[in-house]
Design an enzyme around this catalytic site. Sequence first.
Site: not given
Ligand code: SDX
Length: 380
Positions: A266, A317
């Site tokens: 998140h 989710d």
């Molecule tokens: C919602 O914003 C809100 O409030 C949204 C929400 C709402 O109520 O409206 O809460 C609802 O959208 C929840 C999120 C649903 N999405 C997912 O579950 C999709 C999977 N999650 C990721 O795509 C990610 O966590 C995000 C998009 C949600 C957040 O991404 P960020 O803040 O841009 O973080 P990032 O992608 O830069 O990740 C930071 C690190 C990375 O590691 P490094 O590359 O730095 O080593 O954390 C890792 C990422 O690889 N990481 C994950 C991960 N989420 C972050 N690794 C594996 N799986 C994941 N899900």
Amino acid sequence: MSLPKDNKDSIPEPVKGLEGIVAADTNLSSVNGEKGILRYCGYNIDDLAFNTTFEETICLLYDNELPNQERLEEMTKKVGEARVLPDEVIRIITELVGKTSPMSTLRTVVSVLGHYEKNVPLKELPPKALRLVGQISTAVAIIHRLRKKLPIIEADPSKGHAEDFLRMLHGKEPTKIQVDALNLYLILLADHGFNASTFSARVTAGTLANLHSAITSAVGTLSGPLHGGANEKAMDMIIEVGTKKNASKYIQNAFDSKQKIMGFGHRVYKVDDARKPHLKKMAKKLWEEKNEMKLFEVAEEIEKQVKDRKPIITNVDFYSAPLLYGLDIPTDLFTPLFAMSRIAGWTAHVLEQYRNNRLIRPRARYVGQIDRTFRPIEQR
Ligand code: SDX
């Protein structure tokens, strides 16, 4: 990339994804990512989750106060009476089902519903917004009924929103725990600060575009797998893993191939999502009532395998998925269900934006070539 030498703009480095940038004030919800606390208008969702109804959440977001019995009955009646779609919109849904995803159909429906509404002054907007809150749930139910070639079930405005939706969707009276589960889901997903879809609604409203244009923007934004689309993908993953013993290998492969695991991570939460414990608890109760714990236990094992490898938080989710699946809701309706809840927050934010508006227009830092010599086409 370094800026061209003669770039005059001393624009600072942009913040990717606007991470941590505070775009505006709001009175609607606060998300404490460090402590994992979510509040609606100052009330902790832990107090709202099992003690109120979705209609009370709508009152809270619209009135900035929890309703008394009279206001709640008025809201329940208003939203109930709004669970009706114009015949022409039903004809458009009939045309689209089977050809587009339910979420694309819903986006189209919101846009078309705008044609049946007049542009009204700000003080007359809440009733117009509430009509959309009611209509969205009916649209989701009708999309499902029509694609299954089932008869449309008319809304019963005397029932609560969650109960009536389940009735319209499945064509039978839901059990109390099913109504409680959907109510909980609708309460918990109603608002969440400046998430991507809410922010897109506010950007659109900030131009003084009308309510339906702003909500159409929001629906489109929610459909992305990084945002509202994650619940569907999380359920697909739980089903694909299928057994607890498969979870470890599946998650290891996902990490090895640098895949994002849906339902985890998140932008704001540094600890588990405030909504997760309530969704998990209710999903478990639903599956206990069905006496089929297998998929819920697979979900728990997946969560364990993820956390054993990387300190990634569980977001809204991940346990929304087994909760909705436990309500026999098809996975491709999960994101439309998210929209059925978030429509309360989206419309409240649009009203808040209109009340104290300033066009939302950030800057970009230009990093392309500059001062290039023009040559007429015959010389190119
Ligand atoms: C919602 O914003 C809100 O409030 C949204 C929400 C709402 O109520 O409206 O809460 C609802 O959208 C929840 C999120 C649903 N999405 C997912 O579950 C999709 C999977 N999650 C990721 O795509 C990610 O966590 C995000 C998009 C949600 C957040 O991404 P960020 O803040 O841009 O973080 P990032 O992608 O830069 O990740 C930071 C690190 C990375 O590691 P490094 O590359 O730095 O080593 O954390 C890792 C990422 O690889 N990481 C994950 C991960 N989420 C972050 N690794 C594996 N799986 C994941 N899900």
